[in-house]
Scaffold this active site. Structure first.
Site, PDB file in Angstrom:
ATOM      1  CG  HIS A  15      -3.069   3.754   1.555  1.00 60.46           C
ATOM      2  ND1 HIS A  15      -3.587   3.255   0.381  1.00 60.46           N
ATOM      3  CD2 HIS A  15      -3.150   2.748   2.465  1.00 60.46           C
ATOM      4  CE1 HIS A  15      -3.944   1.989   0.577  1.00 60.46           C
ATOM      5  NE2 HIS A  15      -3.695   1.661   1.833  1.00 60.46           N
ATOM      6  CB  CYS A  38      -0.946   0.009   1.194  1.00 60.50           C
ATOM      7  SG  CYS A  38      -2.157  -1.318   1.120  1.00 60.50           S
ATOM      8  CG  ASN A  68      -6.532  -0.608   1.037  1.00 62.15           C
ATOM      9  OD1 ASN A  68      -5.799  -0.241   0.117  1.00 62.15           O
ATOM     10  ND2 ASN A  68      -6.063  -1.026   2.199  1.00 62.15           N
TER      11      ASN A  68
END
Ligand code: UT7
Length: 325
Positions: free
Chosen positions: A252, A115, A282
């Protein structure tokens, strides 16, 4: 004193067409729209079609970024692509993008920091430009996280989505101050001891399979706000800035609760946070460039705005970047 700076010349994004709602997921695992929204802020996410690969998404986002920048593929010196879900174990997905953009020179490679991948890729691209090894770099974050999920595990399959975002960096000049346009700084961190809190239980050298994503969500959550806030404070201190100087916070997009808590901890007004998690879920390395593109396209992020990026993910990896747009 003049120094080289990496200035953002254009952004682009692409989301697969298929929308998967929380209600859709409640039909395959024991979950509810209420639980997912309350714990994560996610209402829906996109899913790549059968046969649609990470590089398919990346090419569309990259073409949009090049068009926005008014730059031809032949002008790119380097593609740095952040992904955890490459089309194949090798070659790098970035080389698929290179071929399909019609770019026949320079170099292209993938970066694996899950990520945090986009922050890592941006930092690498910025360094290539700063030392004079590249003039024009395409930075991409693209993922098909749906391919890594265990669709019987409600604790993970409701969280992730597919998508891609890209930006073009071009070499420019600055005075070496925080008033310069371009990437002002990046801070990267990792801690391999925390591997077991977030990982994929397979790979070419272990199981010879792709494996599935596994996460101790509550434990990851505990580390997230502390690590992210630390990376943000490092970015502000390095540039002699405070939270009050930030125009847009583009984090993020893992969980709305993490973003709200981080904004509160660093003293940032909620209206400065660019939030796409409700519609994208996500999307790992794609989430920052997807959110950035949205905020540029709708006119929020304007030239000379100070934009703060941060991410945290498997590894653990985490980091931050400050850009004067
Ligand atoms: O991008 C990479 C970084 N990743 C992250 O930043 C993720 C960080 N973690 C999180 O976002 C949160 O921890 C989650 C959203 C993953 C989970 O939220 P939570 O508030 O920490 O919930 P929990 O894991 O403590 O679970 C609470 C309860 C459990 O039941 P019991 O043990 O209390 O009976 C879970 O089994 O919720 C249950 N649960 C669910 N219930 C309905 C877990 N997943 C689900 C679900 N639907 N999908």
């Amino acid at each position: 004193m003049t120094i080289r700076r990496s200035i953002v010349a254009g952004t682009g994004a692409y989301l697969p067409e298929k929308i998967v709602t929380n209600a859709d997921l409640a039909r395959i695992v024991d979950t509810s729209d209420e639980w997912i929204v309350e714990r994560t802020g996610i209402s829906e996410r996109r899913m790549a079609a059968d046969g649609e690969t990470t590089s398919d998404l990346a090419v569309k986002a990259s073409e949009a970024a090049l068009a926005a920048a008014g730059i031809a593929a032949s002008e790119i010196d380097l593609i740095v692509m952040a992904t955890t879900t490459p089309d194949d174990t090798f070659p790098a997905a970035a080389t698929h993008v290179q071929r399909r953009l019609g770019m026949t020179r320079g170099a292209a490679f993938d970066v694996q920091a899950v990520c945090s991948g986009f922050i890592y890729a941006l930092n690498i691209a910025d360094n290539f430009i700063k030392v004079g090894q590249a003039e024009t770099v395409l930075v991409v974050g693209a993922e098909t996280m749906s391919r890594l999920l265990d669709w019987t595990d409600r604790t993970t399959c409701v969280l992730f989505g597919d998508g891609a975002g890209a930006l073009v960096l071009r070499a420019g000049q600055g005075q070496g101050t925080a008033q310069d346009r371009g990437v002002l700084s990046s801070h990267l961190y990792s801690d391999g001891r925390l591997r077991n809190l977030l990982y994929v239980d397979g790979g070419p050298s272990t199981t010879q399979t792709t494996g599935h994503l596994r996460m101790e969500g509550r434990e990851v959550f505990k580390h997230a706000v502390t690590n992210i806030s630390g990376a943000i404070m490092a970015a502000l201190e390095a540039n002699h800035l405070t939270a009050a100087d930030i125009d847009w916070f583009v984090p993020h997009q893992a969980n709305k609760r993490i973003l709200d808590a981080t904004a509160r901890k660093i003293g940032l007004a909620p209206e400065k946070v660019v939030m796409t998690v409700a519609r994208h879920g996500n999307t790992s390395a794609a989430s920052i460039p997807l959110a950035l593109h949205e905020a540029v396209a709708d006119g929020r992020v304007k030239q000379n705005d100070l934009v703060l990026l941060e991410a945290m993910g498997g590894g653990f990896t985490w980091g931050s970047s400050l850009i004067r747009w």
